[in-house]
Design a protein around this motif. Structure first.
Motif, PDB file in Angstrom:
ATOM      1  N   ASN A 365       0.818  -1.213  -0.148  1.00  0.00           N
ATOM      2  CA  ASN A 365       0.136  -0.048   0.036  1.00  0.00           C
ATOM      3  C   ASN A 365       0.755   1.288  -0.082  1.00  0.00           C
ATOM      4  OD1 ASN A 365      -2.384  -1.909   2.039  1.00  0.00           O
ATOM      5  ND2 ASN A 365      -2.987  -0.853  -0.035  1.00  0.00           N
ATOM      6  N   SER A 366       0.224   2.287  -0.200  1.00  0.00           N
ATOM      7  CA  SER A 366       1.059   3.516  -0.310  1.00  0.00           C
ATOM      8  C   SER A 366       0.226   4.547   0.299  1.00  0.00           C
ATOM      9  CB  SER A 366       1.227   4.091  -1.826  1.00  0.00           C
ATOM     10  OG  SER A 366      -0.161   4.197  -2.337  1.00  0.00           O
ATOM     11  N   ASP A 367       0.639   5.878   0.539  1.00  0.00           N
ATOM     12  CA  ASP A 367      -0.087   7.189   1.049  1.00  0.00           C
ATOM     13  C   ASP A 367      -1.461   7.327   0.352  1.00  0.00           C
ATOM     14  OD1 ASP A 367       1.312   7.880   3.464  1.00  0.00           O
ATOM     15  OD2 ASP A 367       3.025   8.635   1.992  1.00  0.00           O
ATOM     16  N   ASP A 368      -1.218   7.473  -0.927  1.00  0.00           N
ATOM     17  CA  ASP A 368      -2.487   7.297  -1.873  1.00  0.00           C
ATOM     18  C   ASP A 368      -3.683   6.494  -1.431  1.00  0.00           C
ATOM     19  OD1 ASP A 368      -1.228   9.369  -2.990  1.00  0.00           O
ATOM     20  OD2 ASP A 368      -1.043   8.520  -4.821  1.00  0.00           O
ATOM     21  N   ASP A 369      -3.132   5.414  -1.060  1.00  0.00           N
ATOM     22  CA  ASP A 369      -4.218   4.228  -0.795  1.00  0.00           C
ATOM     23  C   ASP A 369      -5.027   4.924   0.497  1.00  0.00           C
ATOM     24  OD1 ASP A 369      -3.314   2.848  -2.959  1.00  0.00           O
ATOM     25  OD2 ASP A 369      -2.332   1.101  -1.819  1.00  0.00           O
ATOM     26  N   ALA A 370      -4.305   5.220   1.311  1.00  0.00           N
ATOM     27  CA  ALA A 370      -4.917   5.599   2.549  1.00  0.00           C
ATOM     28  C   ALA A 370      -5.771   6.666   2.434  1.00  0.00           C
ATOM     29  CB  ALA A 370      -3.719   5.950   3.526  1.00  0.00           C
ATOM     30  N   MET A 371      -5.277   7.658   1.613  1.00  0.00           N
ATOM     31  CA  MET A 371      -6.244   8.926   1.223  1.00  0.00           C
ATOM     32  C   MET A 371      -7.487   8.475   0.461  1.00  0.00           C
ATOM     33  SD  MET A 371      -5.272  12.226  -0.719  1.00  0.00           S
ATOM     34  CE  MET A 371      -5.491  11.250  -2.258  1.00  0.00           C
ATOM     35  N   LEU A 372      -7.298   7.681  -0.580  1.00  0.00           N
ATOM     36  CA  LEU A 372      -8.501   7.448  -1.353  1.00  0.00           C
ATOM     37  C   LEU A 372      -9.619   6.504  -0.476  1.00  0.00           C
ATOM     38  CD1 LEU A 372      -6.514   6.357  -4.659  1.00  0.00           C
ATOM     39  CD2 LEU A 372      -8.121   8.301  -4.589  1.00  0.00           C
ATOM     40  N   ALA A 373      -8.859   5.846   0.327  1.00  0.00           N
ATOM     41  CA  ALA A 373      -9.828   4.749   1.007  1.00  0.00           C
ATOM     42  C   ALA A 373     -10.516   5.722   2.040  1.00  0.00           C
ATOM     43  CB  ALA A 373      -9.013   3.681   1.748  1.00  0.00           C
ATOM     44  N   GLY A 374      -9.940   6.158   2.635  1.00  0.00           N
ATOM     45  CA  GLY A 374     -10.558   7.396   3.443  1.00  0.00           C
ATOM     46  C   GLY A 374     -11.745   8.236   3.048  1.00  0.00           C
ATOM     47  N   LYS A 375     -11.385   8.708   1.782  1.00  0.00           N
ATOM     48  CA  LYS A 375     -12.462   9.546   1.108  1.00  0.00           C
ATOM     49  C   LYS A 375     -13.567   8.649   0.515  1.00  0.00           C
ATOM     50  CE  LYS A 375      -9.922  13.568  -0.948  1.00  0.00           C
ATOM     51  NZ  LYS A 375      -9.183  13.679  -2.117  1.00  0.00           N
ATOM     52  N   ALA A 376     -13.190   7.491   0.118  1.00  0.00           N
ATOM     53  CA  ALA A 376     -14.119   6.394  -0.469  1.00  0.00           C
ATOM     54  C   ALA A 376     -14.999   5.978   0.996  1.00  0.00           C
ATOM     55  CB  ALA A 376     -13.689   5.450  -1.099  1.00  0.00           C
ATOM     56  N   LEU A 377     -14.528   5.702   1.878  1.00  0.00           N
ATOM     57  CA  LEU A 377     -15.217   5.017   3.031  1.00  0.00           C
ATOM     58  C   LEU A 377     -16.221   6.253   3.516  1.00  0.00           C
ATOM     59  CD1 LEU A 377     -12.483   3.033   4.752  1.00  0.00           C
ATOM     60  CD2 LEU A 377     -14.901   2.118   3.951  1.00  0.00           C
ATOM     61  N   LEU A 378     -15.919   7.572   3.836  1.00  0.00           N
ATOM     62  CA  LEU A 378     -16.684   8.460   4.111  1.00  0.00           C
ATOM     63  C   LEU A 378     -17.884   8.829   3.187  1.00  0.00           C
ATOM     64  CD1 LEU A 378     -14.395  11.765   5.197  1.00  0.00           C
ATOM     65  CD2 LEU A 378     -15.668   9.952   6.874  1.00  0.00           C
ATOM     66  N   GLU A 379     -17.640   8.605   1.948  1.00  0.00           N
ATOM     67  CA  GLU A 379     -18.854   8.766   0.850  1.00  0.00           C
ATOM     68  C   GLU A 379     -19.745   7.586   1.262  1.00  0.00           C
ATOM     69  OE1 GLU A 379     -16.377  10.648  -2.410  1.00  0.00           O
ATOM     70  OE2 GLU A 379     -17.478   9.147  -3.202  1.00  0.00           O
ATOM     71  N   ILE A 380     -19.347   6.545   1.099  1.00  0.00           N
ATOM     72  CA  ILE A 380     -20.011   5.195   1.441  1.00  0.00           C
ATOM     73  C   ILE A 380     -20.877   5.026   2.707  1.00  0.00           C
ATOM     74  CG2 ILE A 380     -19.828   2.613   1.742  1.00  0.00           C
ATOM     75  CD1 ILE A 380     -17.375   2.694   0.033  1.00  0.00           C
ATOM     76  N   ILE A 381     -20.288   5.460   3.759  1.00  0.00           N
ATOM     77  CA  ILE A 381     -20.812   5.549   4.956  1.00  0.00           C
ATOM     78  C   ILE A 381     -22.259   6.718   4.843  1.00  0.00           C
ATOM     79  CG2 ILE A 381     -20.821   6.393   7.444  1.00  0.00           C
ATOM     80  CD1 ILE A 381     -17.903   5.135   7.325  1.00  0.00           C
ATOM     81  N   ALA A 382     -21.922   7.849   4.177  1.00  0.00           N
ATOM     82  CA  ALA A 382     -22.756   8.859   4.113  1.00  0.00           C
ATOM     83  C   ALA A 382     -23.940   8.235   3.388  1.00  0.00           C
ATOM     84  CB  ALA A 382     -22.337  10.132   3.438  1.00  0.00           C
TER      85      ALA A 382
END
Ligand code: PLP
Length: 403
Positions: A365-382
């Motif tokens: 994994n990379s820093d980008d993965d952490a950032m993309l995952a965070g954004k995507a999870l916030l959207e999914i939860i919302a």
């Protein structure tokens, strides 16, 4: 697809694959044969035992190759139980309420044949304390099995303190209490030094750190007695018989060498991803971290949380559609939607425990993965929360928003 389920399993590392491949064809000998192909195979077996011992800070003779973490855990607990029974020692075992089923299963079996088993509770973050182990020890205790780190909630138990308490008690009662730890989640993330951590036995699994599935390790300290639970041709000092799976054994040796070499660098990188993701997720009000908030007491790269009034399975499915491979509860108990035994042990309300999710970063994994995952999870939860009736919204007073 961003793979974020490294606590469930990891990809075989390219260096590991190259090391094991010759043992599938040109170096296919059986280490028990005395001809040259056999001798070459035996050399590779010994070499791998040495590499694993170097990672663990122990002697090669203390390393036994098994089929997986599950077999190592069963062999340690049931093998020592056979020894206890054969020597008429008292039949009391101590374990915790958050162990993997490969420890809970043998414990329940021992109960069914007359053993007394204490399942220590954990606090709201999943910790078991050395004090609670001390209080549970008695002159009847013969086995203690406590996991080093939990796969579902990332809690790292104070295993050195616990091992010390068990040793002190062993000295006080004048016989060895067998102290086993399931360390399957540790390699590559936390340094292991068995010259300092005095446990009787420790289990590992290759597929959690870059080796293939189907290979495990049992460390058994010299002079510690256990009896076999498998019978066969005497391989692995008669404890884990069966023709050695040499390609896998070579693989786990190479994976151990690399994990040992790169441990500090990998742990630092995983901690970075973990911090980044927790920070992004702290924007979500209905989310509660499961396991420790203090990252120094959590597995590097492990992020777990629960979202009020959502189902973990729906979160996993939505994430999958968005290209994120994550898990809910534990991937080891596939298909079960109701809260796992571990989440129950945290005493979370059901409306939270049902919405559990785990993200576990790995070396690819990379820093980008952490950032993309965070954004995507916030959207999914919302999105998923929007579909819920407003009356079911979780009261903020029950939920702390931990970053
Ligand atoms: N113990 C822990 C903590 C685990 O996470 C796992 C696997 O998920 C195991 C034991 C079992 O290991 P294996 O899959 O090699 O049987």
């Amino acid at each position: 697809m961003i793979y974020l389920d490294n606590s469930a399993t990891t990809k075989v590392r390219p260096e590991v694959l190259s090391a094991m491949l010759p043992f599938l064809n040109e170096r296919f000998g059986n280490p028990s044969s005395i001809h040259e192909p056999g001798r070459l195979a035996k050399d590779a077996l010994l070499d791998s035992r040495q590499k694993v011992a170097a990672m663990l800070g122990c002697q090669p003779e203390e390393i036994y190759f098994s089929g997986c973490g599950t077999i190592s855990n069963n062999t340690a607990i049931l093998g020592r139980a056979r020894f206890v029974e054969a020597n008429d020692l008292p039949k009391h075992m101590i374990t915790t309420s958050i162990e993997h089923p490969s420890v809970t299963g043998p414990a329940r079996y021992l109960e069914s044949i007359g053993w007394d088993v204490t399942y220590l509770p954990v606090d709201s973050e999943g910790f078991v304390t050395a004090g609670s182990v001390k209080a549970a020890l008695s002159d009847r205790t013969s086995i203690v099995s406590i996991m080093w780190a939990n796969n579902e909630i990332g809690v790292v138990e104070p295993i050195a303190e616990i091992a010390q308490v068990v040793r002190d008690h062993s000295k006080a009662i004048g016989r060895e209490i067998f102290m086993h730890t399931d360390a399957v989640q540790i390699p590559g993330k936390i340094a292991i030094d068995l010259s300092k951590l005095i446990v009787s036995a420790l289990s590992l699994s290759g597929h959690k750190f870059g080796a293939p599935k189907g290979i495990g390790i049992l460390f058994l300290r010299r002079l510690t007695n256990i009896m076999p639970i498998f019978f066969g041709g005497g391989q692995e000092m008669g404890l884990l018989p069966g023709t050695e799976a040499l390609p896998n054994i070579v693989a786990i040796g190479e994976a151990a060498r690399l994990a040992h070499l790169e441990q500090a660098e990998l742990a630092a990188r995983l901690l970075g991803y973990q911090k980044q993701l927790f920070e992004i997720l702290s924007a979500c009000e209905n989310l509660r971290v499961t396991g420790p908030l203090d990252l120094s007491r959590r597995l590097p790269g492990h992020v777990s949380f629960a979202v009020a009034d959502l189902e973990g399975e729906a979160l996993v499915m939505r994430s999958d559609l968005q290209g994120l491979a994550v898990s809910s509860g534990s991937a080891c108990h596939l298909g079960i939607i109701e809260p796992s035994q571990v989440l129950r042990a945290l005493r979370l309300p059901d409306r939270l425990a049902n919405g559990a999710l785990r993200v576990s970063f790995g070396r690819d994994n990379s820093d980008d993965d952490a950032m993309l995952a965070g954004k995507a999870l916030l959207e999914i939860i919302a999105k998923l929360s929007k579909h819920k009736a407003p009356s079911t919204a979780f009261s903020a007073s029950n939920v702390s928003n931990h970053g």
